[in-house]
Design a protein around this motif. Structure first.
Motif, PDB file in Angstrom:
ATOM      1  N   ASP A   1      -9.003   5.144   3.390  1.00 47.15           N
ATOM      2  CA  ASP A   1      -9.076   5.650   4.506  1.00 47.15           C
ATOM      3  C   ASP A   1      -9.801   5.045   5.651  1.00 47.15           C
ATOM      4  O   ASP A   1     -10.197   3.692   5.285  1.00 47.15           O
ATOM      5  N   SER A   2     -10.101   5.406   6.615  1.00 55.05           N
ATOM      6  CA  SER A   2     -10.437   4.683   7.848  1.00 55.05           C
ATOM      7  C   SER A   2     -11.690   4.330   7.556  1.00 55.05           C
ATOM      8  O   SER A   2     -12.615   3.718   8.469  1.00 55.05           O
ATOM      9  N   SER A   3     -12.719   4.907   6.474  1.00 55.84           N
ATOM     10  CA  SER A   3     -14.192   4.562   5.949  1.00 55.84           C
ATOM     11  C   SER A   3     -13.935   3.534   4.912  1.00 55.84           C
ATOM     12  O   SER A   3     -15.143   3.674   4.362  1.00 55.84           O
ATOM     13  N   LEU A   4     -12.903   3.129   4.609  1.00 57.14           N
ATOM     14  CA  LEU A   4     -12.799   2.331   3.547  1.00 57.14           C
ATOM     15  C   LEU A   4     -12.835   2.906   2.040  1.00 57.14           C
ATOM     16  O   LEU A   4     -13.509   2.221   1.187  1.00 57.14           O
ATOM     17  N   ASN A   5     -12.882   4.367   1.968  1.00 56.83           N
ATOM     18  CA  ASN A   5     -12.860   4.976   0.668  1.00 56.83           C
ATOM     19  C   ASN A   5     -11.532   5.084   0.345  1.00 56.83           C
ATOM     20  O   ASN A   5     -10.518   5.329   0.904  1.00 56.83           O
ATOM     21  N   GLU A   6     -11.527   4.812  -1.057  1.00 58.75           N
ATOM     22  CA  GLU A   6     -10.380   4.910  -1.928  1.00 58.75           C
ATOM     23  C   GLU A   6      -9.766   6.119  -2.327  1.00 58.75           C
ATOM     24  O   GLU A   6     -10.512   7.000  -2.865  1.00 58.75           O
ATOM     25  N   VAL A   7      -8.597   6.559  -1.401  1.00 55.88           N
ATOM     26  CA  VAL A   7      -7.953   7.759  -1.627  1.00 55.88           C
ATOM     27  C   VAL A   7      -7.202   7.798  -3.075  1.00 55.88           C
ATOM     28  O   VAL A   7      -7.017   8.721  -3.773  1.00 55.88           O
ATOM     29  N   LEU A   8      -6.714   6.497  -3.205  1.00 54.84           N
ATOM     30  CA  LEU A   8      -5.905   6.600  -4.372  1.00 54.84           C
ATOM     31  C   LEU A   8      -5.958   5.006  -4.927  1.00 54.84           C
ATOM     32  O   LEU A   8      -5.790   4.141  -4.175  1.00 54.84           O
ATOM     33  N   PHE A   9      -5.959   4.717  -6.569  1.00 50.66           N
ATOM     34  CA  PHE A   9      -5.894   3.384  -6.637  1.00 50.66           C
ATOM     35  C   PHE A   9      -5.091   3.383  -8.117  1.00 50.66           C
ATOM     36  O   PHE A   9      -5.270   4.319  -8.866  1.00 50.66           O
ATOM     37  N   LEU A  10      -3.889   2.582  -8.215  1.00 50.43           N
ATOM     38  CA  LEU A  10      -2.983   2.489  -9.126  1.00 50.43           C
ATOM     39  C   LEU A  10      -2.819   1.240  -9.615  1.00 50.43           C
ATOM     40  O   LEU A  10      -2.580   0.150  -8.635  1.00 50.43           O
ATOM     41  N   ASN A  11      -2.854   0.807 -10.999  1.00 48.39           N
ATOM     42  CA  ASN A  11      -2.992  -0.407 -11.470  1.00 48.39           C
ATOM     43  C   ASN A  11      -1.729  -0.837 -11.704  1.00 48.39           C
ATOM     44  O   ASN A  11      -0.450  -0.147 -11.268  1.00 48.39           O
ATOM     45  N   SER A  12      -1.423  -2.358 -12.168  1.00 48.01           N
ATOM     46  CA  SER A  12      -0.180  -3.030 -12.180  1.00 48.01           C
ATOM     47  C   SER A  12       0.708  -2.264 -13.198  1.00 48.01           C
ATOM     48  O   SER A  12       1.917  -2.425 -12.796  1.00 48.01           O
ATOM     49  N   ILE A  13       0.212  -1.849 -14.165  1.00 45.49           N
ATOM     50  CA  ILE A  13       1.001  -1.143 -15.163  1.00 45.49           C
ATOM     51  C   ILE A  13       1.657  -0.016 -14.718  1.00 45.49           C
ATOM     52  O   ILE A  13       2.929   0.308 -14.800  1.00 45.49           O
ATOM     53  N   GLN A  14       0.988   0.726 -13.866  1.00 45.73           N
ATOM     54  CA  GLN A  14       1.353   2.207 -13.343  1.00 45.73           C
ATOM     55  C   GLN A  14       2.553   1.834 -12.197  1.00 45.73           C
ATOM     56  O   GLN A  14       3.503   2.494 -11.971  1.00 45.73           O
ATOM     57  N   VAL A  15       2.202   0.652 -11.298  1.00 47.25           N
ATOM     58  CA  VAL A  15       3.419   0.500 -10.132  1.00 47.25           C
ATOM     59  C   VAL A  15       4.331  -0.580 -10.509  1.00 47.25           C
ATOM     60  O   VAL A  15       5.211  -0.805  -9.870  1.00 47.25           O
ATOM     61  N   GLN A  16       4.100  -1.355 -11.930  1.00 45.26           N
ATOM     62  CA  GLN A  16       5.085  -2.510 -12.044  1.00 45.26           C
ATOM     63  C   GLN A  16       5.089  -3.482 -11.261  1.00 45.26           C
ATOM     64  O   GLN A  16       6.139  -4.061 -11.128  1.00 45.26           O
ATOM     65  N   THR A  17       4.076  -3.738 -10.492  1.00 46.07           N
ATOM     66  CA  THR A  17       4.130  -4.942  -9.642  1.00 46.07           C
ATOM     67  C   THR A  17       2.650  -5.393  -9.557  1.00 46.07           C
ATOM     68  O   THR A  17       1.753  -4.549  -9.601  1.00 46.07           O
TER      69      THR A  17
END
Length: 481
Positions: free
Chosen positions: A223-239
């Motif tokens: 978000d605009s305060s640099l809070n992580e709304v979501l993080f998905l690792n490389s295995i989850q997104v396959q890239t």
């Protein structure tokens, strides 16, 4: 006798056609150590910006050149570039630039080396003539990597990555369009609750207004305060590694690198279509098997008029750590929204290309831009190429930056390609057809080298001369019969 005269006239016509229709690409041959930084469309016209490379000299006369594209015939991928203005920024290197159409201002992010361990960063607002309206500055440590400027609604976000020591940081700025001549302060921070590793892409998520992030370990939303709304690792997104991510209505699309089998090290390039929960709906794999493949550096995916364009290098840092100095091919591929491939084309192979980005035009044609490196002296020159709606250009081989060899190719030729070599240079000649496919490699090792070309039809053949792995010249050879 008549037949001979007809062949001569035909060859003159062929040479005339290719010299007059060579405007599929453009190299800033007189502007050393330059890169093509980006492309903006303003009031229906297309503009490009060229800047100097980063310089450690705080007194360096760094410049920004502003060009307008004039497209002559998009079916044949012809264009010309006309210089509009040249602006000097003594000591400052331009890291990112974007025109904000709603407020009619340019935003530039720049850096100046103040010392070996400290950099001076600034973001400036400029009018249409690049007169400075407002600026915000900060002095901090950290080397600048990729910087991104993106607009959503009445706000524009600037996000850059600073590589430590002492530690990796994010450089973040907000620009509120309601205060058109004032830019917010520079914030040096990291994402929360966990810091993000190197960021290679930032776009706006139009479903939420948050920032879509592609980083070396996966995909994140901030978000605009640099809070992580979501993080998905490389295995989850396959890239992973280096790539770019965009939002199109109710889907996300990514173009990035990944290990061939997650443990080999050499990377393929993949394009993915996700739903809004990042479930993979469809994917396609690109690149050359058995080699490291790498996306365009700053922008490797674009969307317009229900079409998606991606681009990458058929070479990567695992093959050549000095990626900008390796002679390589690169590709463009176009897809529809369902990831059905419309076309795939390869280009280059004659020079040391490094592409920063690509841009889809409204007529379906495309621009790709970056720089080429003269491998004889490591000097860089800004470069841009235009292809038509089908990805086709008139030739895939660029004109040489300058003569660097005594080798002379005898033109026109016949079943034998003859090369005059008065200085007894030991080299190779690589011949390509007009589609950019490699068709022949010949050794140059005597005062007059003769290479058999009986297997090749008559026609025009771009060539590149190679010595010790470096390009020392290029041009075109005509086989008359």
């Amino acid at each position: 006798m008549k037949k001979k005269i007809w062949i001569t006239i035909t060859l003159i016509n062929v040479i005339s056609h290719f010299s007059s229709a060579q405007d599929f690409d453009w190299t800033a041959s007189s502007y050393q150590n330059s890169i093509f930084r980006g492309i903006d469309e303003i009031n229906g016209e297309c503009y490009g910006v060229i800047v100097n490379n980063l310089s450690i000299d705080s007194n360096a006369l760094n410049q920004l050149l502003f060009y307008k594209f004039d497209f002559l015939n998009s079916e044949d991928a012809e264009f010309s570039l006309n210089e509009i203005s040249s602006i000097s920024f003594p000591g400052y290197s331009t890291l990112a630039i974007k025109f904000i159409e709603e407020t009619g201002v340019w935003i530039l992010v720049q850096m100046r080396y103040d010392s070996a361990n400290n950099q001076h960063y600034r973001a400036i607002l400029c009018d249409e003539n690049f007169g400075i309206l407002h600026e915000t500055t900060v002095d901090t440590k950290g080397y600048p990597l990729l910087f991104h400027i993106e607009t959503y609604g009445s706000k524009t976000y600037i996000l850059g990555y600073l590589l430590g020591p002492p530690k990796d940081e994010l450089l973040f700025i907000k620009y509120n369009h309601g205060r058109p001549f004032e830019i917010g302060p520079i914030v040096i921070s990291q994402s929360k609750p966990k810091p993000l590793p190197i960021i290679t892409s930032m776009k706006i998520d139009h479903t939420s207004g948050n920032m879509l992030i592609f980083c070396i370990s996966g995909i994140a939303i901030l978000d605009s305060s640099l809070n992580e709304v979501l993080f998905l690792n490389s295995i989850q997104v396959q890239t992973s590694d280096h790539g770019h991510l965009i939002n199109v209505e109710n889907n996300y699309y990514s173009h990035g690198a990944r290990d061939s089998s997650w443990n080999i090290g050499l990377r393929k390039l993949v394009i993915h279509k996700y739903d809004l929960n990042f479930n993979i709906l469809k994917a396609d794999t690109l690149g050359r098997p058995g080699h490291d493949n790498y996306p365009f550096i700053e922008e490797s995916i674009d969307y317009r008029n229900n079409e998606i364009l991606v681009g990458g290098h058929l070479d990567g840092p695992y093959n050549h750590p000095d990626l900008d100095k390796s002679i390589k091919k690169f590709y463009l591929a176009k897809y529809d929204e369902n990831l059905n491939q419309i076309w795939y084309k390869e280009y280059g192979g004659d020079r040391a290309y490094l592409m920063n980005g690509l841009h889809l035009l409204n007529d379906g044609s495309s621009l790709t831009y970056g720089f080429v490196t003269d491998t004889s002296n490591d000097v860089r020159y800004a470069y841009v190429m235009h292809v038509n709606v089908n990805g086709e250009i008139l030739s895939t081989i660029s004109l040489p930056i300058g003569s660097k060899t005594s080798l002379q190719i005898v033109n026109p030729g016949d079943e034998t390609l003859r090369i005059l070599n008065p200085d007894h240079v030991q080299a190779q000649i690589q011949l390509y057809d007009i589609q950019g496919c490699h068709v022949l490699t010949g050794e140059i090792n005597s005062e007059i080298s003769e290479i058999d070309t009986q297997g090749l039809p008559a026609g025009l053949y771009p060539y590149v001369l190679i010595q010790d792995g470096h390009s020392i010249g290029s041009g075109k050879w005509i086989k008359a019969k």
